[in-house]
Scaffold this motif. Structure first.
Motif, PDB file in Angstrom:
ATOM      1  N   ALA A  13      50.971  47.963  29.828  1.00  0.00           N
ATOM      2  CA  ALA A  13      49.840  47.169  30.331  1.00  0.00           C
ATOM      3  C   ALA A  13      48.761  48.093  30.899  1.00  0.00           C
ATOM      4  O   ALA A  13      47.559  47.885  30.682  1.00  0.00           O
ATOM      5  CB  ALA A  13      50.323  46.183  31.398  1.00  0.00           C
ATOM      6  N   LEU A  14      49.191  49.167  31.588  1.00  0.00           N
ATOM      7  CA  LEU A  14      48.224  50.102  32.174  1.00  0.00           C
ATOM      8  C   LEU A  14      47.505  50.901  31.083  1.00  0.00           C
ATOM      9  O   LEU A  14      46.279  51.082  31.145  1.00  0.00           O
ATOM     10  CB  LEU A  14      48.927  51.050  33.150  1.00  0.00           C
ATOM     11  CG  LEU A  14      48.041  52.138  33.743  1.00  0.00           C
ATOM     12  CD1 LEU A  14      46.913  51.527  34.586  1.00  0.00           C
ATOM     13  CD2 LEU A  14      48.847  53.121  34.591  1.00  0.00           C
ATOM     14  N   VAL A  15      48.261  51.378  30.096  1.00  0.00           N
ATOM     15  CA  VAL A  15      47.646  52.167  29.021  1.00  0.00           C
ATOM     16  C   VAL A  15      46.620  51.304  28.287  1.00  0.00           C
ATOM     17  O   VAL A  15      45.514  51.750  27.960  1.00  0.00           O
ATOM     18  CB  VAL A  15      48.746  52.692  28.055  1.00  0.00           C
ATOM     19  CG1 VAL A  15      48.142  53.242  26.784  1.00  0.00           C
ATOM     20  CG2 VAL A  15      49.564  53.773  28.747  1.00  0.00           C
ATOM     21  N   HIS A  16      46.966  50.053  28.073  1.00  0.00           N
ATOM     22  CA  HIS A  16      46.061  49.131  27.411  1.00  0.00           C
ATOM     23  C   HIS A  16      44.788  48.935  28.245  1.00  0.00           C
ATOM     24  O   HIS A  16      43.667  48.989  27.732  1.00  0.00           O
ATOM     25  CB  HIS A  16      46.772  47.800  27.186  1.00  0.00           C
ATOM     26  CG  HIS A  16      45.920  46.795  26.498  1.00  0.00           C
ATOM     27  ND1 HIS A  16      45.227  45.829  27.174  1.00  0.00           N
ATOM     28  CD2 HIS A  16      45.620  46.634  25.195  1.00  0.00           C
ATOM     29  CE1 HIS A  16      44.540  45.114  26.311  1.00  0.00           C
ATOM     30  NE2 HIS A  16      44.761  45.563  25.105  1.00  0.00           N
ATOM     31  N   ALA A  17      44.963  48.767  29.560  1.00  0.00           N
ATOM     32  CA  ALA A  17      43.807  48.554  30.444  1.00  0.00           C
ATOM     33  C   ALA A  17      42.926  49.808  30.466  1.00  0.00           C
ATOM     34  O   ALA A  17      41.689  49.718  30.438  1.00  0.00           O
ATOM     35  CB  ALA A  17      44.274  48.208  31.857  1.00  0.00           C
TER      36      ALA A  17
ATOM     37  N   SER B  48      43.519  44.255  34.641  1.00  0.00           N
ATOM     38  CA  SER B  48      42.880  42.953  34.828  1.00  0.00           C
ATOM     39  C   SER B  48      43.686  41.887  34.088  1.00  0.00           C
ATOM     40  O   SER B  48      44.318  42.128  33.068  1.00  0.00           O
ATOM     41  CB  SER B  48      41.408  43.013  34.422  1.00  0.00           C
ATOM     42  OG  SER B  48      41.238  42.520  33.166  1.00  0.00           O
ATOM     43  N   GLY B  49      43.741  40.708  34.698  1.00  0.00           N
ATOM     44  CA  GLY B  49      44.568  39.627  34.165  1.00  0.00           C
ATOM     45  C   GLY B  49      45.941  39.616  34.829  1.00  0.00           C
ATOM     46  O   GLY B  49      46.641  38.604  34.809  1.00  0.00           O
ATOM     47  N   ILE B  50      46.332  40.761  35.442  1.00  0.00           N
ATOM     48  CA  ILE B  50      47.619  40.804  36.166  1.00  0.00           C
ATOM     49  C   ILE B  50      47.344  41.083  37.649  1.00  0.00           C
ATOM     50  O   ILE B  50      47.762  40.325  38.521  1.00  0.00           O
ATOM     51  CB  ILE B  50      48.557  41.884  35.568  1.00  0.00           C
ATOM     52  CG1 ILE B  50      48.937  41.489  34.126  1.00  0.00           C
ATOM     53  CG2 ILE B  50      49.800  42.057  36.436  1.00  0.00           C
ATOM     54  CD1 ILE B  50      49.894  42.438  33.429  1.00  0.00           C
ATOM     55  N   ALA B  51      46.559  42.169  37.908  1.00  0.00           N
ATOM     56  CA  ALA B  51      46.262  42.534  39.308  1.00  0.00           C
ATOM     57  C   ALA B  51      45.517  41.402  40.019  1.00  0.00           C
ATOM     58  O   ALA B  51      45.643  41.234  41.233  1.00  0.00           O
ATOM     59  CB  ALA B  51      45.437  43.809  39.338  1.00  0.00           C
ATOM     60  N   ASP B  52      44.737  40.625  39.253  1.00  0.00           N
ATOM     61  CA  ASP B  52      43.945  39.550  39.868  1.00  0.00           C
ATOM     62  C   ASP B  52      44.497  38.161  39.527  1.00  0.00           C
ATOM     63  O   ASP B  52      43.834  37.156  39.732  1.00  0.00           O
ATOM     64  CB  ASP B  52      42.474  39.667  39.413  1.00  0.00           C
ATOM     65  CG  ASP B  52      42.353  39.809  37.898  1.00  0.00           C
ATOM     66  OD1 ASP B  52      43.394  39.789  37.207  1.00  0.00           O
ATOM     67  OD2 ASP B  52      41.222  39.953  37.400  1.00  0.00           O
TER      68      ASP B  52
END
Ligand SMILES: N[C@@H](CCC(=O)N[C@@H](CS)C(=O)NCC(=O)O)C(=O)O
Length: 239
Positions: free
Chosen positions: A107-111, A214-218
């Motif tokens: 998820a982080l690499v994608h972001a 984004s979409g997870i952290a928020d």
């Protein structure tokens, strides 16, 4: 003791949290990805961080390091004495280090593929300024296709599974202050460390602190989970 690490690795954060809970002094050796890992291989027989050096002992792998520290510095304990609780802690630690870690990393690499600030901030501190600039200025069309490549790695199903698991974790964290039993354990530390990849804690420093996927952290349903994570980090800092 010496901790060989990548600053933004969640497994290294997990070890730093264990060392902090046990109030053990140590120095950090920042490993340069690539070249620095050759030296790490010579030291430990493998190329991944974290590696802890304690006198003549060289221990690789965050779980092995946690167990080593637990047996050499048992107080305060991060593994419960009760066998049932201990089993739950070790199972949760393993889930955090495997399925949760893989989902958070992708998820982080994608972001980062689509966010220049995140991309540049994740580079090692030793990255020369011009290279850092180059990475953050990579054209959006190129990064867009990298994003699409990661989309196929972290397909909709994977992201849904990560979100579903995080929602269950939020329910657990809402129900009780610690994931297992009534005191801080290795399960809390391992999970909190991985959540740092989804929303960077204050300890990551500028400009990463407060950045996230984004979409997870928020995500509204996950705010209580990130607050739980911050409470765990505060408890460790106060230990
Ligand atoms: N199971 C290991 C995983 C460690 C790991 O994946 N380390 C990554 C950094 S987060 C690494 O060193 N990657 C570099 C590589 O594989 O060459 C642990 O718990 O310590």
């Amino acid at each position: 003791m010496q901790l060989h690490q990548f600053r933004h690795s969640a497994f290294c954060e997990k070890v730093r949290l264990v060392l902090a809970v046990k109030r053990l002094p140590y120095t950090v050796v920042e490993v340069t990805p690539g070249l620095g890992q050759l030296a790490l291989f010579r030291l430990s027989g493998q190329r991944q961080v974290p590696v802890l050096v304690d006198g003549s002992e060289v221990i690789a792998d965050s779980s092995a390091i946690a167990l080593y520290l637990e047996s050499n510095h048992p107080s305060p304990a991060l593994l419960p004495a009760d066998p049932g609780e201990r089993a739950r802690v070790l199972l949760l630690e393993d889930w955090a280090d495997t399925a949760l870690a893989a989902g958070c990393r992708l998820a982080l690499v994608h972001a980062a593929a689509t966010d220049p600030v995140l991309r540049s901030a994740l580079l090692p501190d030793s990255t020369p300024g011009p290279l850092r600039q180059l990475v953050s200025n990579l054209p959006s069309e190129v990064m867009g296709s990298v994003g699409e490549a990661f989309d196929s790695m972290l397909g909709a199903g994977e992201r849904q599974r990560l979100l579903a698991n995080l929602e269950q974790l939020a329910v657990l964290a809402d129900a009780q202050p610690c994931l297992v039993g009534s005191s801080l354990s290795l399960a809390d530390v391992a999970v909190a460390a991985q959540l740092g990849l989804l929303l960077f804690p204050a300890s990551s420093g500028a400009p990463l602190a407060g950045c996230g996927v984004s979409g997870i952290a928020d995500h509204p349903l996950l705010q209580s989970l990130f607050s739980w994570r911050d409470r765990i980090l505060a408890e460790v800092a106060a230990a």
